[in-house]
Design a protein around this motif. Sequence first.
Motif, PDB file in Angstrom:
ATOM      1  N   ALA A  36       1.195  -1.196   0.434  1.00  0.00           N
ATOM      2  CA  ALA A  36       0.373  -0.375   0.007  1.00  0.00           C
ATOM      3  C   ALA A  36       1.041   1.336  -0.368  1.00  0.00           C
ATOM      4  O   ALA A  36       0.307   2.070  -0.808  1.00  0.00           O
ATOM      5  N   ASP A  37       1.764   1.248   0.624  1.00  0.00           N
ATOM      6  CA  ASP A  37       3.002   2.210   0.994  1.00  0.00           C
ATOM      7  C   ASP A  37       4.332   2.355  -0.207  1.00  0.00           C
ATOM      8  O   ASP A  37       4.590   3.593  -1.293  1.00  0.00           O
ATOM      9  N   SER A  38       3.522   1.562  -1.458  1.00  0.00           N
ATOM     10  CA  SER A  38       3.726   1.425  -2.632  1.00  0.00           C
ATOM     11  C   SER A  38       3.390   1.830  -3.657  1.00  0.00           C
ATOM     12  O   SER A  38       4.180   2.040  -4.641  1.00  0.00           O
ATOM     13  N   GLY A  39       2.089   1.957  -3.636  1.00  0.00           N
ATOM     14  CA  GLY A  39       1.058   2.443  -4.380  1.00  0.00           C
ATOM     15  C   GLY A  39       0.660   1.395  -4.910  1.00  0.00           C
ATOM     16  O   GLY A  39      -0.335   1.317  -6.016  1.00  0.00           O
ATOM     17  N   PHE A  40       0.725   0.446  -4.306  1.00  0.00           N
ATOM     18  CA  PHE A  40       0.285  -1.001  -5.535  1.00  0.00           C
ATOM     19  C   PHE A  40      -1.630  -1.265  -3.950  1.00  0.00           C
ATOM     20  O   PHE A  40      -1.290  -2.248  -3.506  1.00  0.00           O
ATOM     21  N   VAL A  41      -1.964   0.279  -4.179  1.00  0.00           N
ATOM     22  CA  VAL A  41      -3.300  -0.712  -2.889  1.00  0.00           C
ATOM     23  C   VAL A  41      -4.104  -1.386  -2.820  1.00  0.00           C
ATOM     24  O   VAL A  41      -4.598  -2.206  -1.979  1.00  0.00           O
ATOM     25  N   SER A  42      -4.129  -1.273  -4.152  1.00  0.00           N
ATOM     26  CA  SER A  42      -5.965  -2.620  -5.329  1.00  0.00           C
ATOM     27  C   SER A  42      -5.095  -4.438  -4.697  1.00  0.00           C
ATOM     28  O   SER A  42      -5.332  -5.143  -3.913  1.00  0.00           O
ATOM     29  N   ILE A  63       5.383 -13.821  -4.959  1.00  0.00           N
ATOM     30  CA  ILE A  63       4.341 -12.850  -5.311  1.00  0.00           C
ATOM     31  C   ILE A  63       4.393 -11.733  -6.387  1.00  0.00           C
ATOM     32  O   ILE A  63       5.160 -11.033  -5.904  1.00  0.00           O
ATOM     33  N   PHE A  64       3.678 -11.840  -6.847  1.00  0.00           N
ATOM     34  CA  PHE A  64       3.883 -10.941  -8.531  1.00  0.00           C
ATOM     35  C   PHE A  64       2.971 -10.138  -8.552  1.00  0.00           C
ATOM     36  O   PHE A  64       1.957 -10.443  -8.954  1.00  0.00           O
ATOM     37  N   ALA A  65       2.561  -8.346  -7.389  1.00  0.00           N
ATOM     38  CA  ALA A  65       1.768  -8.168  -7.586  1.00  0.00           C
ATOM     39  C   ALA A  65       1.591  -7.535  -9.045  1.00  0.00           C
ATOM     40  O   ALA A  65       2.380  -6.005  -9.127  1.00  0.00           O
ATOM     41  N   PRO A  66       0.208  -7.127  -9.257  1.00  0.00           N
ATOM     42  CA  PRO A  66      -0.415  -5.990 -10.576  1.00  0.00           C
ATOM     43  C   PRO A  66      -0.257  -4.380 -10.044  1.00  0.00           C
ATOM     44  O   PRO A  66      -0.475  -4.633  -8.673  1.00  0.00           O
ATOM     45  N   SER A  67      -0.119  -3.804 -10.919  1.00  0.00           N
ATOM     46  CA  SER A  67       0.186  -2.649 -10.450  1.00  0.00           C
ATOM     47  C   SER A  67      -1.046  -1.857 -10.336  1.00  0.00           C
ATOM     48  O   SER A  67      -2.160  -2.929 -10.573  1.00  0.00           O
ATOM     49  N   GLU A  68      -1.197  -0.393  -9.561  1.00  0.00           N
ATOM     50  CA  GLU A  68      -3.044   0.078  -9.472  1.00  0.00           C
ATOM     51  C   GLU A  68      -2.917   0.063 -11.113  1.00  0.00           C
ATOM     52  O   GLU A  68      -4.666   0.258 -11.107  1.00  0.00           O
ATOM     53  N   THR A  69      -2.903   0.712 -12.056  1.00  0.00           N
ATOM     54  CA  THR A  69      -2.771   0.898 -13.353  1.00  0.00           C
ATOM     55  C   THR A  69      -3.681  -0.468 -13.989  1.00  0.00           C
ATOM     56  O   THR A  69      -5.109  -1.115 -14.306  1.00  0.00           O
ATOM     57  N   ALA A  70      -3.425  -1.931 -13.433  1.00  0.00           N
ATOM     58  CA  ALA A  70      -3.376  -2.831 -14.031  1.00  0.00           C
ATOM     59  C   ALA A  70      -5.591  -3.202 -13.533  1.00  0.00           C
ATOM     60  O   ALA A  70      -6.085  -4.059 -14.136  1.00  0.00           O
ATOM     61  N   PHE A  71      -5.371  -3.675 -12.301  1.00  0.00           N
ATOM     62  CA  PHE A  71      -6.410  -3.605 -11.232  1.00  0.00           C
ATOM     63  C   PHE A  71      -7.640  -2.662 -12.052  1.00  0.00           C
ATOM     64  O   PHE A  71      -8.529  -2.876 -12.258  1.00  0.00           O
ATOM     65  N   ARG A  72      -6.972  -0.712 -11.735  1.00  0.00           N
ATOM     66  CA  ARG A  72      -8.072  -0.226 -13.279  1.00  0.00           C
ATOM     67  C   ARG A  72      -8.783  -1.030 -14.111  1.00  0.00           C
ATOM     68  O   ARG A  72     -10.357  -0.243 -14.653  1.00  0.00           O
ATOM     69  N   LYS A  73      -8.174  -1.508 -15.007  1.00  0.00           N
ATOM     70  CA  LYS A  73      -8.589  -1.823 -16.594  1.00  0.00           C
ATOM     71  C   LYS A  73      -8.821  -3.316 -16.337  1.00  0.00           C
ATOM     72  O   LYS A  73     -10.099  -3.233 -17.169  1.00  0.00           O
ATOM     73  N   SER A  74      -8.621  -3.727 -15.526  1.00  0.00           N
ATOM     74  CA  SER A  74      -8.827  -5.743 -14.973  1.00  0.00           C
ATOM     75  C   SER A  74      -9.905  -5.356 -14.523  1.00  0.00           C
ATOM     76  O   SER A  74     -11.401  -6.507 -14.714  1.00  0.00           O
ATOM     77  N   GLY A  75     -10.181  -4.636 -13.700  1.00  0.00           N
ATOM     78  CA  GLY A  75     -10.681  -5.278 -12.353  1.00  0.00           C
ATOM     79  C   GLY A  75     -11.001  -5.746 -11.638  1.00  0.00           C
ATOM     80  O   GLY A  75      -9.666  -6.248 -11.569  1.00  0.00           O
ATOM     81  N   GLN A  76     -11.757  -6.187 -10.430  1.00  0.00           N
ATOM     82  CA  GLN A  76     -11.481  -7.608  -9.696  1.00  0.00           C
ATOM     83  C   GLN A  76     -10.832  -8.524 -10.470  1.00  0.00           C
ATOM     84  O   GLN A  76     -11.886  -8.996 -10.726  1.00  0.00           O
ATOM     85  N   PRO A  77      -9.874  -9.057  -9.946  1.00  0.00           N
ATOM     86  CA  PRO A  77      -9.517 -10.783 -10.567  1.00  0.00           C
ATOM     87  C   PRO A  77      -9.923 -11.793 -10.419  1.00  0.00           C
ATOM     88  O   PRO A  77     -10.350 -12.029  -9.083  1.00  0.00           O
ATOM     89  N   SER A  78     -10.265 -13.141 -10.663  1.00  0.00           N
ATOM     90  CA  SER A  78     -10.355 -13.843 -10.189  1.00  0.00           C
ATOM     91  C   SER A  78      -9.268 -14.342  -9.724  1.00  0.00           C
ATOM     92  O   SER A  78      -8.817 -14.395  -9.168  1.00  0.00           O
ATOM     93  N   SER A  79     -10.407 -16.167  -8.375  1.00  0.00           N
ATOM     94  CA  SER A  79      -9.485 -16.225  -7.378  1.00  0.00           C
ATOM     95  C   SER A  79      -8.099 -17.371  -8.587  1.00  0.00           C
ATOM     96  O   SER A  79      -6.965 -17.160  -8.237  1.00  0.00           O
ATOM     97  N   ASP A  80      -8.646 -17.916  -9.286  1.00  0.00           N
ATOM     98  CA  ASP A  80      -7.638 -19.086 -10.380  1.00  0.00           C
ATOM     99  C   ASP A  80      -6.809 -17.819 -10.695  1.00  0.00           C
ATOM    100  O   ASP A  80      -5.150 -17.861 -11.066  1.00  0.00           O
ATOM    101  N   LEU A  81      -6.841 -16.726 -11.727  1.00  0.00           N
ATOM    102  CA  LEU A  81      -5.981 -15.676 -11.968  1.00  0.00           C
ATOM    103  C   LEU A  81      -5.221 -15.085 -10.572  1.00  0.00           C
ATOM    104  O   LEU A  81      -4.183 -14.706 -10.639  1.00  0.00           O
TER     105      LEU A  81
END
Length: 339
Positions: A36-42, A63-81
């Motif tokens: 969260a402090d590094s900008g990966f809030v989602s 863990i490979f954490a997708p960026s905040e931009t990735a969450f905004r574009k794709s929405g909440q990912p599935s459990s499998d993803l």
Amino acid sequence: MASSLLFFPLLFTLSFFSLSTALPSEAIFDAADVLADSGFVSMALTLEVIAENILAHSPSATIFAPSETAFRKSGQPSSDLLRFHFVPLPLPPQSLRLLTTGAKIPTMLPGKSLTVTATSSDRITSINNLKITASPIYDDGFLLVYGVERFFDPNFQYTGPNHRSTPNPLCMAKNLTANSSDSYDQAIETLKSGGFSATASFLEMQLSGSPEQSGMTVFAPPDDMVLNHVGDLGEVPSFFRRHVVQCKLLWNDLVNFDDGSELPTFLEGFTINVTRNGGVLVLNGVPVFFPDIFFNDKIVVHGVSDVLAAEEKQNRKAVGVESFPQGFDDENVFDAGEF
């Protein structure tokens, strides 16, 4: 062979050690705070909700954490993803550097692996054709988190050159962490500080300073698992020798073996069967959970989640000089004869 009296310090050490079989929730929440402090809030919020369930039986993970931009574009990912972004192994930068282009990384999505798609001289630069951060955003030794610009595609197909087609220099006395004069000393100290004191004591008593050893790989079980399996002192030497292979096999070498390959050990007649379970590398039914704990020009140590017991042989492929990955130095391969 050392006297059995030498193993009293080993068992004394074991009685004081306990290793958890799952990542503590505190580590997960600490990682979320740092994200969260590094900008990966989602991803931080997602981690707090789902990580304990995904990591319920894993003592370590990357863990490979997708960026905040990735969450905004794709929405909440599935459990499998999300599971496709969790690796059941701690992969510090020094371990990632060993993986060549085309190497597979197991994930917590059964049957799916990530692929290294680009490397530079000092680090991996992309996985599944997506750039990752050069250094972990969070790293406590057991849980590591890297940033990635978008979500990985589970249907990604690697079309580049096969990493198996190039010579593998890793069994050619390539020194990456220590000088040869250090012998086994640094390995012993690293194991003692990392919760593998039983294996460290064995190396110190049995193998340290043995000039005849040209190279070896040690599969180290956690101390509490050793304590659960070792009976009387007479069993200790054979118990540990079945965890040692007389060839240096780094993580990048292990993942090159086909399912059903067998590795001969220092214990005559005992072999280690290489398989995979949902992308996780498994040895005699035991997952490798901490690759490349230590490696230098004489020894490689990998952490395994339990002790290695014998398995029934069912049409397995025996590993000899000809079936080791390309680039192996033949004189480093243990000749076990017929299995």
